[in-house]
Design an enzyme around this catalytic site. Structure first.
Site, PDB file in Angstrom:
ATOM      1  N   GLY A 112      24.077 -39.212 -16.340  1.00 57.11           N
ATOM      2  CA  GLY A 112      22.624 -39.079 -16.270  1.00 57.11           C
ATOM      3  C   GLY A 112      22.136 -38.406 -14.996  1.00 57.11           C
ATOM      4  O   GLY A 112      20.965 -38.021 -14.906  1.00 57.11           O
ATOM      5  N   SER A 113      23.005 -38.256 -14.022  1.00 62.97           N
ATOM      6  CA  SER A 113      22.624 -37.685 -12.728  1.00 62.97           C
ATOM      7  C   SER A 113      22.629 -36.158 -12.752  1.00 62.97           C
ATOM      8  O   SER A 113      23.669 -35.546 -13.007  1.00 62.97           O
ATOM      9  CB  SER A 113      23.594 -38.183 -11.649  1.00 62.97           C
ATOM     10  OG  SER A 113      23.570 -37.342 -10.512  1.00 62.97           O
TER      11      SER A 113
END
Length: 430
Positions: free
Chosen positions: A224-225
């Site tokens: 998700g980063s």
């Protein structure tokens, strides 16, 4: 005398070597080193168009599948009916487990070993999970009987043991979780044919595997980063032999003593290449481009052109990404909802980005560079927080579409972006 073309490190070859020993087959062992391409010679391809080992040659008969070889050797040379029963029902159970090894156990080994050996591609977490799943299947079979296909050893055990003992090099067997496999391993390892024909080859496989794994970089990431995804895209684009290691900051994995030794800032991504540790995505992108990049255009050697790329890398670092993090960090860690001011800051950043893209097709010129990878990972995620006004920012929209078409973006950015969206939407709904 039959000929067996083999490589000691190969589990299927070792299965046949064990069978030759067990059945006292008068066999000439012929080494065939696939690492140096001996399996691709015209002579070998005549014997086996699929260029795999082992291959058994018995006069004018050539067999090029280890399971078929085991069956043939048992039928021709086997003196103990129990090893490959003549009774058709019992034989069917043995055949069933032979195909289990062929279709499930061994492919999960080959899916890791072949890309690693031939392409330098490191295993994925998904591939390790597939091995663990296979362990589960094997444990269940051995919970019903002492051996794989019943209470007596058969050629199915020889095939599966050659594979399973090697899988343990890739993913260590959890003996508490899989006690039946552990007991079976110990029983098989006691056999003289296993000691003579499997142990040394397994160690050879381990030596090669460990050597190749030690040469690979590790990338600690969270899908998700955006910064992590930028590095994942670069690894894909540059064909970097990288082991992807998940580090979930939401559960505090970035605050462990071991991780803090790697990165006192406790941020992701982190790249580990031997004794070199880099803990900023932009510095990682530059390093990967310098070490693995084959296209000079992605991070130019010309110092003036490189300065323009570096300029846009710092634009992402100091303007684009902080305006994303100023919303996501308080929301994810503290549950604090964004303010209107924070959304306006994103819109202002869109304005800067639109201006840059009005001058060139890409951020730092008319060729794609690592600055585009860094900024696209951020910008595609900013759209989750504040939807892009495509009429107001048509250049960004066109650039987004161009970047989204790239295979590295489809493989390494799209899913993580959706994961970020799911988390953001869930927290905002509360």
């Amino acid at each position: 005398m039959v000929k067996l073309y083999k490589l000691d490190a190969s589990p299927p070859a070792r299965a046949c070597m064990m069978a030759c020993d067990l059945f006292s087959v008068p066999a000439e062992m012929v080494d065939c080193n696939i690492i140096v391409g001996e399996h691709m010679t015209p002579d070998f391809l005549k014997k086996n168009p699929t260029h795999t080992i082992p291959v058994l040659e018995d006069g004018d008969l050539i067999i090029h599948d280890s399971h078929a070889i085991l069956m043939y050797l048992a039928d021709v040379y086997g003196k103990q009916d129990s090893l490959y029963p003549k009774d058709l029902k019992q034989r069917a159970l043995v055949n069933q487990k032979m195909f289990f090894n062929s279709s499930i156990l061994f492919p999960r080994l080959r899916n890791i070993s072949s890309p690693l050996l031939l392409e330098g591609a490191k295993p994925t977490e998904k591939q390790y999970k597939a091995i663990d799943e296979a362990y589960g299947f094997l444990e269940e079979f051995l919970s019903r009987n002492k051996y794989v296909a019943g209470n007596k050893m058969t050629i199915a055990d020889i095939a599966a043991y050659a594979t399973s003992s090697t899988l343990g090099i890739m993913l260590e067997l959890d003996v508490k979780k899989y006690p039946k496999i552990e007991a079976w391993h110990k029983e098989m390892a006691k056999q003289s044919f296993a000691q003579k024909q499997n142990a040394a080859g397994r160690q050879e496989f381990k030596r090669v595997y460990d050597d190749l794994m030690s040469k690979m970089v590790k990338l600690y990431k969270l899908n998700g980063s955006p910064p992590a995804r930028a590095c994942m895209m670069a690894c894909d684009l540059f064909n970097v032999p990288a082991e992807m290691v998940d580090c979930n900051i939401l559960t505090g994995e970035h605050m462990t003593p071991d991780f803090l030794k790697k990165n006192p800032l406790h941020t992701i991504p982190v790249l580990e290449d031997g004794d070199l540790i880099i803990h900023d995505s932009h510095a990682i992108l530059m390093y990967l481009a310098d070490v693995y990049g084959k296209q000079d255009s992605l991070y130019p050697k010309d110092l003036k052109q490189r300065a323009l790329v570096n300029q846009k890398m710092f634009f992402n670092s100091s303007i684009l990404f902080p305006r994303l993090r100023n919303i996501t960090y308080p929301l994810f860690i503290e549950g604090a909802k964004p303010t209107e001011k924070l959304y306006k800051a994103i819109d202002e950043a869109y304005g800067f980005l639109e201006e840059f893209l009005s001058r060139n097709k890409y951020l730092a010129g008319n060729n794609m560079t690592i600055a585009d990878i860094a900024a696209y990972a951020t910008s595609s995620s900013l759209g989750i927080l504040l939807e892009l006004d495509v009429k107001k920012y048509p250049k960004i929209e066109a650039w987004h579409k161009e970047m989204a078409k790239q295979s590295f973006a489809q493989k390494q950015n799209a899913a993580g972006n959706q994961e970020l969206k799911r988390l953001y939407d869930n927290l905002m709904s509360k």
